[in-house]
Design an enzyme around this catalytic site. Structure first.
Site, PDB file in Angstrom:
ATOM      1  N   CYS A 164       4.382   4.302 109.675  1.00  0.00           N
ATOM      2  CA  CYS A 164       5.510   4.254 110.625  1.00  0.00           C
ATOM      3  C   CYS A 164       5.778   5.578 111.332  1.00  0.00           C
ATOM      4  CB  CYS A 164       6.777   3.787 109.927  1.00  0.00           C
ATOM      5  SG  CYS A 164       6.657   2.121 109.290  1.00  0.00           S
TER       6      CYS A 164
ATOM      7  N   HIS B  59      13.661   6.501 113.272  1.00  0.00           N
ATOM      8  CA  HIS B  59      12.805   5.340 112.974  1.00  0.00           C
ATOM      9  C   HIS B  59      13.707   4.162 112.643  1.00  0.00           C
ATOM     10  CE1 HIS B  59       9.770   2.758 111.465  1.00  0.00           C
ATOM     11  NE2 HIS B  59      10.005   2.972 110.173  1.00  0.00           N
TER      12      HIS B  59
ATOM     13  N   ASN C 215      11.352  -3.701 112.382  1.00  0.00           N
ATOM     14  CA  ASN C 215      10.548  -2.498 112.179  1.00  0.00           C
ATOM     15  C   ASN C 215       9.193  -2.670 112.877  1.00  0.00           C
ATOM     16  OD1 ASN C 215       9.054  -0.340 111.284  1.00  0.00           O
ATOM     17  ND2 ASN C 215       9.557  -0.602 109.116  1.00  0.00           N
TER      18      ASN C 215
HETATM   19  C1  LIG Z   1      13.815  -4.525 101.797  1.00  0.00           C
HETATM   20  C2  LIG Z   1      15.334  -4.360 101.644  1.00  0.00           C
HETATM   21  C3  LIG Z   1      16.015  -4.838 102.912  1.00  0.00           C
HETATM   22  C4  LIG Z   1      15.778  -5.248 100.492  1.00  0.00           C
HETATM   23  O1  LIG Z   1      17.190  -5.093 100.311  1.00  0.00           O
HETATM   24  P1  LIG Z   1      17.777  -4.939  98.844  1.00  0.00           P
HETATM   25  O2  LIG Z   1      19.231  -4.847  98.990  1.00  0.00           O
HETATM   26  O3  LIG Z   1      17.049  -3.785  98.226  1.00  0.00           O
HETATM   27  O4  LIG Z   1      17.403  -6.313  98.208  1.00  0.00           O
HETATM   28  P2  LIG Z   1      16.555  -6.610  96.868  1.00  0.00           P
HETATM   29  O5  LIG Z   1      15.101  -6.298  97.099  1.00  0.00           O
HETATM   30  O6  LIG Z   1      17.246  -5.933  95.739  1.00  0.00           O
HETATM   31  O7  LIG Z   1      16.728  -8.164  96.723  1.00  0.00           O
HETATM   32  C5  LIG Z   1      17.999  -8.726  96.444  1.00  0.00           C
HETATM   33  C6  LIG Z   1      17.852 -10.228  96.324  1.00  0.00           C
HETATM   34  O8  LIG Z   1      17.538 -10.787  97.623  1.00  0.00           O
HETATM   35  C7  LIG Z   1      16.379 -11.593  97.515  1.00  0.00           C
HETATM   36  N1  LIG Z   1      15.633 -11.489  98.761  1.00  0.00           N
HETATM   37  C8  LIG Z   1      14.643 -10.619  99.077  1.00  0.00           C
HETATM   38  N2  LIG Z   1      14.225 -10.851 100.315  1.00  0.00           N
HETATM   39  C9  LIG Z   1      14.964 -11.852 100.812  1.00  0.00           C
HETATM   40  C10 LIG Z   1      15.002 -12.523 102.039  1.00  0.00           C
HETATM   41  N3  LIG Z   1      14.191 -12.199 103.059  1.00  0.00           N
HETATM   42  N4  LIG Z   1      15.901 -13.519 102.203  1.00  0.00           N
HETATM   43  C11 LIG Z   1      16.734 -13.870 101.223  1.00  0.00           C
HETATM   44  N5  LIG Z   1      16.746 -13.266 100.019  1.00  0.00           N
HETATM   45  C12 LIG Z   1      15.870 -12.272  99.819  1.00  0.00           C
HETATM   46  C13 LIG Z   1      15.619 -11.034  96.361  1.00  0.00           C
HETATM   47  O9  LIG Z   1      14.750 -12.029  95.822  1.00  0.00           O
HETATM   48  C14 LIG Z   1      16.732 -10.677  95.410  1.00  0.00           C
HETATM   49  O10 LIG Z   1      17.161 -11.827  94.761  1.00  0.00           O
HETATM   50  P3  LIG Z   1      17.531 -11.792  93.182  1.00  0.00           P
HETATM   51  O11 LIG Z   1      18.650 -10.816  93.075  1.00  0.00           O
HETATM   52  O12 LIG Z   1      17.890 -13.210  92.896  1.00  0.00           O
HETATM   53  O13 LIG Z   1      16.267 -11.348  92.511  1.00  0.00           O
HETATM   54  C15 LIG Z   1      15.702  -2.894 101.375  1.00  0.00           C
HETATM   55  O14 LIG Z   1      15.312  -2.512 100.094  1.00  0.00           O
HETATM   56  C16 LIG Z   1      15.056  -1.971 102.367  1.00  0.00           C
HETATM   57  O15 LIG Z   1      15.344  -2.000 103.552  1.00  0.00           O
HETATM   58  N6  LIG Z   1      14.203  -1.073 101.899  1.00  0.00           N
HETATM   59  C17 LIG Z   1      13.486  -0.167 102.799  1.00  0.00           C
HETATM   60  C18 LIG Z   1      12.245  -0.830 103.216  1.00  0.00           C
HETATM   61  C19 LIG Z   1      11.699  -0.324 104.484  1.00  0.00           C
HETATM   62  O16 LIG Z   1      12.402   0.001 105.400  1.00  0.00           O
HETATM   63  N7  LIG Z   1      10.399  -0.246 104.555  1.00  0.00           N
HETATM   64  C20 LIG Z   1       9.735   0.187 105.729  1.00  0.00           C
HETATM   65  C21 LIG Z   1       8.621   1.020 105.335  1.00  0.00           C
HETATM   66  S1  LIG Z   1       8.120   2.039 106.655  1.00  0.00           S
END
Ligand SMILES: CC(C)(COP(=O)(O)OP(=O)(O)OC[C@H]1O[C@@H](n2cnc3c(N)ncnc32)[C@H](O)[C@@H]1OP(=O)(O)O)[C@@H](O)C(=O)NCCC(=O)NCCS
Length: 362
Positions: free
Chosen positions: A111, A249, A279
């Site tokens: 990214c 970003h 993204n």
């Molecule tokens: C990916 C991201 C949005 C996830 O948010 P989060 O608050 O960490 O959510 P979690 O991964 O803890 O998941 C929480 C719950 O939502 C669920 N879930 C995950 N993706 C889901 C989706 N698309 N829709 C609905 N539910 C979802 C999970 O299964 C989990 O359920 P559970 O509690 O029953 O196990 C967040 O971690 C993030 O933005 N991270 C940075 C990633 C990024 O920007 N990467 C780019 C790399 S350059």
């Protein structure tokens, strides 16, 4: 002292828009979850290859600078989703543009690729190796997406943008930058299925599985972007109050808000468009920069901060002095070929082709 001023800019977004509600028809997810966790409302699905998006974005950037492709000495293409690994992405763009006097190289830091490419081109101009460079950030990542994995499929989209840099005696362009890599966490984001280690005939290349530790990436991204931002401001004896606009970003609105909070930046001085595109990896910062200009958010001679992070986990921040001109010198007539499908049709086609490939894999 030689500087590398930004004199042209252009973007190209594929027209097919996939909303959260449409995505929820192929994945167990919903608009409320995606918006509340990421700020993303829709993303673009490309009907063309990356070279096509880049050709349009680059043509617009050259027109904005009032230059011809033949004027370029260098093309640096930041991407991790090359159409081909060999030959490289930038040579394809060179041929399309007819930029036959240009050297052509790719930079892949996921990214952050556009910003590392910006550093590369700036350094080559400042050292006198080249005079005029095109720097591109673009991705067509949706064909490499695992559309069965809701943890990642909701986050990404396609797009491209480019800037033109020209040697200048006035203090413009990148004034300071801080680049780094948190390689201890390189396992937190891995796209399995891209790269020679997968050419083992046990799976189809391109049928990807995403290893993705969202929360770990989130925490490290906030730290990396914040520390890099503080370092570049300190290097120039400046504070956040001196910035006209931050163009970060665009991976997740909550990450952007956390970085802004740490830096003490009010929301009105932070540009966001993650709700429109998700993204787009290397494309997010240049697309946001172009849209900030289009919306009149970049003042003449404005001071900008561009913080970013990506797989690796690479991180960086660039302090950029804009020039006196915030309007393009000319417009390009170049357009994408029309898209005959809806975004949902494009995604459904990717899903069924992947399923067929998995079914026929040895
Ligand atoms: C990916 C991201 C949005 C996830 O948010 P989060 O608050 O960490 O959510 P979690 O991964 O803890 O998941 C929480 C719950 O939502 C669920 N879930 C995950 N993706 C889901 C989706 N698309 N829709 C609905 N539910 C979802 C999970 O299964 C989990 O359920 P559970 O509690 O029953 O196990 C967040 O971690 C993030 O933005 N991270 C940075 C990633 C990024 O920007 N990467 C780019 C790399 S350059």
């Amino acid at each position: 002292m030689q500087y590398a001023a930004v004199t042209g800019w252009g973007k190209c977004l594929p027209p097919a828009v996939l909303t959260n509600a449409e995505l929820a028809t192929v994945l167990p997810t919903d608009d409320e979850w995606i918006v509340s966790r990421t700020g993303i409302k829709e993303r673009r699905i490309s009907h063309v290859r990356l070279e096509e998006l880049a050709y349009v974005a680059a043509s617009r950037a050259l027109a904005a600078a009032g230059l011809q492709a033949a004027d370029l000495d260098l093309i640096v293409f930041g991407t991790c989703s090359f159409d081909d690994q060999v030959p490289n992405q930038s040579s394809g763009l060179q041929l399309r543009l007819g930029a036959m006097s240009a050297a052509a190289m790719d930079v892949n830091t996921a990214c952050t690729s556009f910003l590392y490419a910006l550093s590369t081109a700036t350094a080559m101009i400042r050292s006198g190796v080249v005079q005029r460079a095109l720097v591109v950030g673009g991705e067509v990542i949706t064909p490499l997406m695992d559309w069965t994995n809701r943890n990642v499929a909701v986050l990404f989209g396609d797009g491209c943008a480019a800037v033109v840099l020209e040697a200048s005696d006035t203090e413009q362009g990148v004034l300071a930058e801080k680049l780094g890599c948190d390689a201890a966490a390189r396992g937190t984001l891995v796209i399995q299925g891209m790269g020679s280690r997968y050419a083992d005939f046990e799976r189809r290349l391109g049928v990807t599985d995403w290893v993705f530790e969202g929360q770990e990436i989130f925490k490290r991204a906030v730290v990396g972007m914040s520390e890099a931002s503080a370092a570049v401001l300190a290097a120039k004896g400046l504070t956040a109050a001196d910035l006209d606009l931050v163009v970060p970003h665009q991976a997740n609105l909550r990450i952007i808000e956390a970085v802004a909070r740490r830096a003490g930046l009010p929301a009105e001085r932070v540009f966001t468009n993650v709700h429109r595109y998700g993204n787009m990896s290397a494309a997010t910062v240049p697309v946001a920069l172009v849209e900030a200009l289009e919306e009149g958010r970049v003042p003449p001679n404005g001071l900008l901060l561009l913080p970013a992070f990506g797989a690796g986990l690479t991180w960086c921040a660039h302090l950029l002095r804009w020039g006196p001109r915030v309007l393009p010198l000319a417009q390009s007539e170049v357009q994408l070929p029309p898209c005959e499908h809806t975004a949902l049709e494009l995604v459904k086609s990717l899903i069924s082709r992947r399923a067929a490939a998995v079914g026929t894999a040895v």
